[in-house]
Structure formats: C-alpha cells, structure tokens
Design an enzyme around this catalytic site. Structure first.
Site, short mmCIF file in Angstrom:
data_model
loop_
_atom_site.label_atom_id
_atom_site.label_comp_id
_atom_site.label_asym_id
_atom_site.label_seq_id
_atom_site.Cartn_x
_atom_site.Cartn_y
_atom_site.Cartn_z
N ASP A 16 0.82 -1.20 0.00
CA ASP A 16 0.00 0.00 0.00
C ASP A 16 0.87 1.27 0.00
O ASP A 16 2.00 1.25 0.49
CB ASP A 16 -0.86 -0.05 1.28
CG ASP A 16 -1.92 1.02 1.31
OD1 ASP A 16 -2.78 1.02 0.42
OD2 ASP A 16 -1.90 1.85 2.25
N LYS A 56 4.41 5.23 -2.71
CA LYS A 56 5.11 6.49 -3.01
C LYS A 56 5.32 7.35 -1.77
O LYS A 56 6.03 8.34 -1.83
CB LYS A 56 4.35 7.28 -4.08
CG LYS A 56 3.04 7.88 -3.61
CD LYS A 56 2.37 8.68 -4.74
CE LYS A 56 1.06 9.28 -4.26
NZ LYS A 56 0.30 9.90 -5.35
N GLU A 61 1.35 -0.25 -4.95
CA GLU A 61 0.36 0.76 -5.34
C GLU A 61 1.03 2.13 -5.32
O GLU A 61 1.41 2.63 -4.26
CB GLU A 61 -0.81 0.76 -4.34
CG GLU A 61 -1.80 1.87 -4.62
CD GLU A 61 -2.32 2.58 -3.37
OE1 GLU A 61 -3.35 3.26 -3.47
OE2 GLU A 61 -1.69 2.47 -2.29
#
Ligand code: NAG
Ligand code: NAG
Ligand code: NAG
Ligand code: NAG
Ligand code: NAG
Ligand code: NAG
Length: 532
Positions: free
Chosen positions: A231, A234, A255
C-alpha cells in the site's frame, strides 16, 4: 551407485520443485490471474447468513478468512488462481469522531497481532493451506507507510503501536501531506485527516528499517504467503523498498496512485517486481466511459508505458479496485464493460479483477465500492461471471498454445477513433467503444499472423477462416468485443461453434467510408510498427 545418484538427483529436483510450488518468481507471476477481495465484505464464516451491509456506515459487516476459504471454488470457477486479501494486522477500533471502523484493514495499530475481526491465526493458515491444495495462491496486502491514530494528530495518546515506539524517533513529526508535487513532503508528512490521522513511520531510521524487514520475512514464512501487495508505496522513500521486497522473498506489487508512467516506472525499475497500471486504468476508464470517447488515449498509454517501464508484462492491469469508483458505477452499458475487460486481457500484464465485478456491482467512490458480496448470492450464472470466466479461459488456452504468450507485448494492428485491433500472439482482440446500440459491422483484419487458419471468436463462439495472407473479415455485433484464437488451440472454449456467415463487410453497419478509414488507420499503424 548409479541408482543412488539418480535417486539423490531426483530428491534434489523434487525439493526444488517443492520450494517453487507456492511463491512465484517473475515468470510465474506473469501467468497469474488475480481476484481482489475486501475480506470484510467478501464472505462470512456462516454461509447461510446474509446480514445487510450498508457501505455508508463504514463498519465491519462480518467477512472472515474462513468465509474466503469456503468461497475459493467460486473464485477458481472463474479461472482465477490468486486471491489478494485485505491487510491482516490489528487495526484501531475507534476513531476520533466515530468516523467508522477499520473494516478495510488499512488502519494499522499493531503489526504483530492479527485483526481478530477476520478470524484466528489458525483460520488464516487454513485459508492459505486450502488455497495451495487447490493450486491457488494468496497475496497479502501490507501497509508500511503509516499506522492510524484514534486521537487525531495526538497519536502519542494511543497506548501502543506494537514494535514502534511512540516516544522515540520511530515516527516522522507531524505535518499533513498537502503538496503532492513535493516528494519530500509526500514521504515524510502524514496522510489522513483530523478524524483518522495516519502517523507516518520514520522509514529512514535504521532500527525501524530492520523491524520492517524482519517482520515481512517472518510474516511471509509464518503464513506461507505467495505474494505481497504494498500500500501507499510512493509515501515511503524509494530506496527503502528493495531490501523490504527481498526480505519478503516473494513477488511484490506496489500501489503508486499516479497516472504518470515516468513517475511510477521508477518504482518498478528500482524497487519492486510490479506496480499497478494506473496510466492504463485512467485511459481505459475514459475511453470506454462513453461511445463518444476516443480510443487514442489508450494507445498513447500503452506506448508511453513501454517507453518508461522496465517490464510492462509484469504490470497489474485493472479497471476497478477498492480505491476508485467501480468502472461499472459510471458505465452501465454491458458492451462497454465487456470491452474494457477485453482491453486489459488483450494487452500485456497481469489481470486484476475486483470482487463484485462478476456480479455487476456498481458502487461509486469509497465507501460505496465495498459492497457485501453475500448479498449477490454468489450467482455463478451471472453474465459477467461467465464473461470473466471466458476471458481467463482464453488467456489459459493462449498460455497453453504459446510458451512466450505471457512475455509477448501486444501490438495494435488496427485503429480508428472507436475501435482497436490488438495482436498478442496467438490471440487477436477487437475492442470497441461503439456501445451495445451500435449497428453490426464488418471489419477487415490483416496482419493476424495466422494464414489459412480457422480462428474462433471465443466471445461469440463463431469461427472464421483467414486467407493465405492472414486476413479475414470479422463481424462485430452489438458493440461487443471479439477475441480470436486458432480453433486448434481453443482447449475447452466454446462447446459448439458456428461458422461466421458475414463475408461482405459493412453490410449493415460501419459505412464504407468509416470502414476504409479503419483499414487505412490499421495500415498506418502497421507501417509505424514496422518502422520502430
Ligand atoms: C478491537 O476489537 C477486537 C474485537 O473486539 C479486539 O479483539 C481487539 O483487541 C481490539 N483491538 C484493539 C486495538 O483494541
Ligand atoms: C517540501 O516539503 C518539505 C516538508 O514539508 C518542506 O520543508 C520544503 O520546504 C518543501 N519544498 C518545497 C520546494 O516547497
Ligand atoms: C523500541 O524500543 C525498544 C526498547 O528501547 C527497542 O528495543 C526497539 O528496537 C524499538 N523499536 C524500534 C522499531 O525502533
Ligand atoms: C464518464 O462520463 C460521465 C458522463 O458524461 C462524466 O460525468 C464522467 O466524468 C466520465 N468519467 C470518466 C472517467 O471519463
Ligand atoms: C526504466 O528502465 C527502462 C529500461 O530498463 C528505461 O528505458 C526507462 O527509461 C526507465 N524508466 C525510468 C522512469 O527510470
Ligand atoms: C491447458 O492445458 C491443460 C493440460 O493439457 C488442460 O488441462 C487445460 O484445460 C488447458 N487450459 C485451457 C484453458 O485450455
């Protein structure tokens, strides 16, 4: 002597094979078809119960690992071999303004304890063991970036975050992520809001790093997970990930919620096996949203991805998930829905289908897109259940027919405003956004790579025979997609088939002009392909 040597060689090989049964390497990952569940909403332990579940309440509805285990055949029945489950660790039970519960699993409290709402350690192990016994795999969702606080930003008021020490430097000091163009801020400030603040873990700290690496290693080995989905990737510095992923020792997909292929590609290039194909998602979400949208953006997305990513054959392709409004929430035309799915199956990458797509669920933005599946009765006769089964079966037959199928990139061999012809040997797909009200159309397809071959459109169960140059005229009905595979390679597809009768193109449908511009565009793109 010889026998003994042979025997030990056999044992060595057998043990290698045994090690490879579960976790998958990149090559094995390419063959997987993934079904995503929200554990709390997918299946109950008591299969006879069917409690209501109002998504707006944002509370636990009762789904469990045991329930998922009992419904593995429902998933396998569509041809999926991998199940992505929600995060499994203990979550916070209350939020500052009673803004719902952590039924989704993304509000971590303690990574060393399981979320008891979903069952026990034995239940989770049983889910994995049963999946493996059915040649299925479990992908577990993990959250590294943050935990969740029950007292807004005053996270120190929470008593414990498992191995992370509230009073030490295990957390980044408070600031909200506000400027998403400022990567420092994205990585060091906090997600969430005043109701549910998500204290940001200090993933620069060496003891935090080793805590995470040891944790993921023992989690994967303890439960025998086959893959991880990560999850909010970034929001953690990019160079944190390689060691974490290698500690996991299994396939990792991240993700990175961003439509810019250059931005996301850096994560696949430098950090993990795979990432979700958000650029293609946004393009499909728009191109198949209406009969007036243009297909060109899908082609651009594919081309740009190939420039930026190290390996597009490993990307996770999807049109719906728990974070975005279901594609089906804004597209009611079943022909458009089928085409959007044919699009992700037609190009390179790993298909990810979100639970409920097969039942025609239409939930919009979170939390509406997390409906309880038991309310559908798990109907295996539903049109989209059957259609998704067909998509997976075509892919399976193609893999059987060609050992390089999963490594092949798709090429666009025909293109106009509303239609694409996609070739990914040995499969040819025609996708269109003309919609179910479109008149029937003949389309001349060239450059199929199959000369004088009987091809089966496995969507309509109609056969065609190509000429010696590999050309044929396909008949497109009711705006549906068509997916062709040589009849000799069809496996179990289409019990009975009918030979196509349309030989004259554009009889009742696409006008001669449109038709020729289609062919012209096709030729242009073929020429373009030859040049590069
Ligand atoms: C949340 O509630 C569950 C079920 O009552 C309980 O087992 C768990 O310990 C609670 N978690 C926390 C963090 O208090
Ligand atoms: C980026 O965010 C950080 C952390 O909030 C801040 O210190 C820095 O000044 C910001 N940089 C720019 C260029 O705005
Ligand atoms: C938390 O503190 C304990 C005791 O000082 C220490 O052993 C542990 O490594 C710390 N955890 C992390 C993740 O820093
Ligand atoms: C889909 O079309 C509707 C209606 O025209 C529009 O409001 C919506 O923004 C579109 N969505 C996308 C993803 O293009
Ligand atoms: C990723 O790697 C590929 C080749 O391996 C390279 O062409 C591409 O530019 C890289 N992309 C980024 C964003 O670094
Ligand atoms: C692929 O081949 C295997 C072994 O022959 C067969 O059991 C399976 O049904 C085939 N799959 C498809 C989708 O045709």
């Amino acid at each position: 002597m010889v026998t003994a040597k042979l025997f030990s060689a056999f044992v060595a090989i057998a043990s290698l094979v045994d090690c490879g049964v579960n976790a998958f390497d990149d090559n094995a990952a390419r063959s997987k078809a993934v079904y995503q569940v929200v554990t709390d909403r997918f299946a109950l332990t008591d299969a006879s119960a069917s409690p209501t579940c109002d998504t707006e309440d944002r509370v636990y509805c009762g789904g469990t690992w045991k329930g998922t285990e009992e419904k593995l055949d429902y998933i396998k029945g569509m041809g999926f071999d991998t199940v992505w489950i929600s995060p499994i660790v203990q979550n916070i039970n209350t939020t500052k303004n009673k803004l719902g519960e952590a039924y989704h699993g993304y509000w971590t409290q303690n990574i060393d304890v399981l979320n008891s709402h979903f069952g026990t350690e034995a239940d989770l192990k049983s889910l994995v063991t049963t999946a493996h016994s059915k040649d299925m795999y479990i992908m577990v969702d993990v959250v590294v970036n943050h935990v969740a606080a029950t007292n807004g930003q005053n996270f120190q008021a929470d008593s414990s975050y498992g191995p992370f020490n509230i009073t030490s430097r295990d957390f980044h000091s408070f600031c909200w992520v506000e400027d998403y163009t400022n990567q420092t801020q994205v990585e060091t400030c906090w997600l969430g809001d005043e109701n549910v603040a998500l204290p940001d873990i200090n993933t620069e700290d060496t003891s935090v790093v080793s805590t995470w690496n040891n944790w993921i290693k023992s989690l994967v080995s303890e439960y025998d997970f086959d893959a991880i989905r990560i999850d909010t990737v970034k929001h953690v510095r990019q160079n944190f990930w390689p060691d974490f992923v290698s500690s996991a020792g299994v396939h990792a997909i991240g993700e990175i919620l961003d439509g810019d292929p250059a931005y996301i590609a850096a994560y696949q290039n430098n950090s993990m096996n795979s990432v979700f194909n958000y650029p293609l998602f946004y393009a499909i979400d728009t191109a198949f949203n209406s009969t007036s949208a243009s297909m060109s953006q899908v082609v651009s997305a594919l081309n740009n991805n190939r420039i930026q990513f190290k390996d597009t054959t490993l990307l996770g392709n999807f049109i719906s998930n728990h974070d975005n409004p279901r594609f089906e929430s804004h597209v009611s035309d079943i022909a458009l829905r089928k085409n959007a799915l044919a699009m992700i199956y037609g190009v390179e990458g790993i298909p990810y289908i979100y639970y409920g797509q097969e039942q025609g669920y239409t939930g919009g933005a979170d939390p509406a897109n997390r409906e309880a599946l038991w309310l559908s009765g798990y109907d295996t006769q539903k049109e989209m259940y059957t259609y998704i089964t067909t998509m997976n079966a075509i892919r399976g037959a193609a893999m059987n027919a060609s050992s390089t199928y999963n490594n092949n990139q798709a090429t666009i061999i025909g293109q106009d405003e509303h239609n694409l012809v996609i070739r990914k040997d040995p499969v040819i797909s025609i996708v269109t956004n003309r919609g179910s009200k479109a008149s029937n159309a003949g389309m001349s397809i060239t450059n199929t790579g199959h000369s004088s071959t009987e091809l089966l459109d496995a969507v309509s169960c109609t056969t065609y025979t190509t000429d010696s140059s590999g050309a044929f005229t396909a008949s497109i009905k009711s705006g549906l997609p068509a997916v062709f595979i040589p009849s000799s390679q069809k496996g179990n597809l289409c019990g009975t088939t009918t030979a196509a009768t349309t030989s004259s193109p554009a009889s009742a449908g696409v006008r001669e002009v449109a038709y020729s511009s289609f062919v012209l565009a096709g030729m242009i793109s073929v020429i373009a392909l030859c040049l590069f």
